[in-house]
Design an enzyme around this catalytic site. Structure first.
Site, short mmCIF file in Angstrom:
data_model
loop_
_atom_site.label_atom_id
_atom_site.label_comp_id
_atom_site.label_asym_id
_atom_site.label_seq_id
_atom_site.Cartn_x
_atom_site.Cartn_y
_atom_site.Cartn_z
N ASP A 261 -24.79 -23.59 7.83
CA ASP A 261 -23.87 -22.83 8.69
C ASP A 261 -24.61 -22.45 9.97
O ASP A 261 -25.58 -21.70 9.93
CB ASP A 261 -23.39 -21.59 7.95
N GLU B 48 -13.58 -25.48 -7.60
CA GLU B 48 -12.89 -24.21 -7.37
C GLU B 48 -12.34 -24.13 -5.94
O GLU B 48 -13.02 -24.49 -4.98
CB GLU B 48 -13.82 -23.02 -7.57
N ASP C 39 -24.15 -20.50 13.36
CA ASP C 39 -23.27 -19.50 13.95
C ASP C 39 -23.70 -19.23 15.38
O ASP C 39 -24.89 -19.07 15.66
CB ASP C 39 -23.34 -18.21 13.14
#
Length: 297
Positions: A109, A44, A111
């Protein structure tokens, strides 16, 4: 399974997509073969267009088809999602229960805002060369932990496009993990929960040495050499009252806390290097006291 995003500045967007974006490399990386497989054709892609229009369940047969669609839509950003049991663009015609995610890279992730409690040079979305050292240290630790403890080899580090960095792990064993297994890996690699109160309770290392599990002993190898320069000298994390009070939370020895608090209150100009020296000095004095809890790495 979450998606990852790729951000590009708006003014040169179309030119970037037409001339610079590495469609073939992205195809090879996601597909793992030179000819299209389900890893790509059933993948996707979600697009965000001007005006915050969000288009999900896009999929492509080839890299060329992907480029044509991207250049036509000229999205402000697009996201790479999981591989589904059917082609995402055929979602509406798929029979009930036949459209489910089956594979997805293991993604971490990191950050920069996660370091707001300790970085002193910036905060929020602001990033400078100095605080980027935190990300550099995190990459070094996580990369080695993933390779050594889990045996994964196909690791890709990419700038997130905003204020951090993402790690994509493409080993087949990683892409086949369930959500629960992914959470278990994150839990194993986590040291403390957010929040100083919870953190100080968990970091309870007694005596003159640490009895750390192997997973944490390895991190010291990578972090010890940069601790003084980054935390003590550059960021001066314990220079302020708030900073050294946070540090004292990790010392589970009330008399020592009181001694250090008085010393630092009487001389507020003491740097983080000085304060760390004070802790080590007191540690040597109390080396034989069983109740002493050492915060020293």
């Amino acid at each position: 399974m979450s998606t990852d995003e790729i951000d590009v500045s708006t003014p040169a967007m179309l030119s970037f997509y037409r001339r610079l974006y590495p469609y073939k490399s992205i195809f090879n990386w996601l597909n793992h073969e030179h000819t299209p497989t389900r890893r790509f054709t059933h993948r996707e892609f979600a697009f965000t267009l001007q005006g915050d229009v969000y288009l999900r369940y896009n999929s492509f047969a080839t890299a060329e088809e992907m480029k044509k669609q991207v250049c036509m839509l000229n999205p402000t950003r697009f996201e790479i999602g999981p591989v589904y049991s059917a082609r995402p663009r055929d979602k509406k015609t798929a029979r009930p229960g036949a459209f489910v995610p089956v594979q997805r890279e293991l993604v971490f992730d990191i950050d920069m805002t996660d370091y707001d409690p300790v970085r002193t040079c910036c905060s929020g979305a602001d990033i400078c060369r100095r605080c980027w050292s935190f990300i550099s240290a995190a990459v070094r630790v996580l990369d080695n932990a993933i390779r050594d403890q889990y045996g994964y080899r196909h690791l890709l580090w990419v700038y997130s496009g905003r204020r951090g960095i993402h790690l994509w792990i493409s080993d087949k064993e990683a892409t086949d993990l369930t959500d629960e297994q992914r959470k278990a890996i994150v839990g194993w690699l986590s040291v403390i929960a957010p929040g100083i109160k919870e953190a100080s309770k968990k970091l309870n290392f007694r005596g003159g040495h640490f009895t750390l599990p192997p997973s944490l002993r390895a991190t010291l190898t990578h972090l010890s050499p940069i601790f003084v320069k980054l935390i003590l000298e550059d960021q001066d994390c314990f220079g302020s009252t708030e900073g050294w009070e946070t540090l004292l939370e990790y010392i589970h020895h009330a008399p020592l806390q009181a001694t250090l608090r008085k010393l630092w209150s009487d001389d507020p100009t003491r740097s983080s290097v000085d304060k760390w020296g004070d802790i080590k000095s007191e540690r040597r004095k109390k080396q034989g006291e069983k109740e002493f809890v050492s915060p020293v790495l």
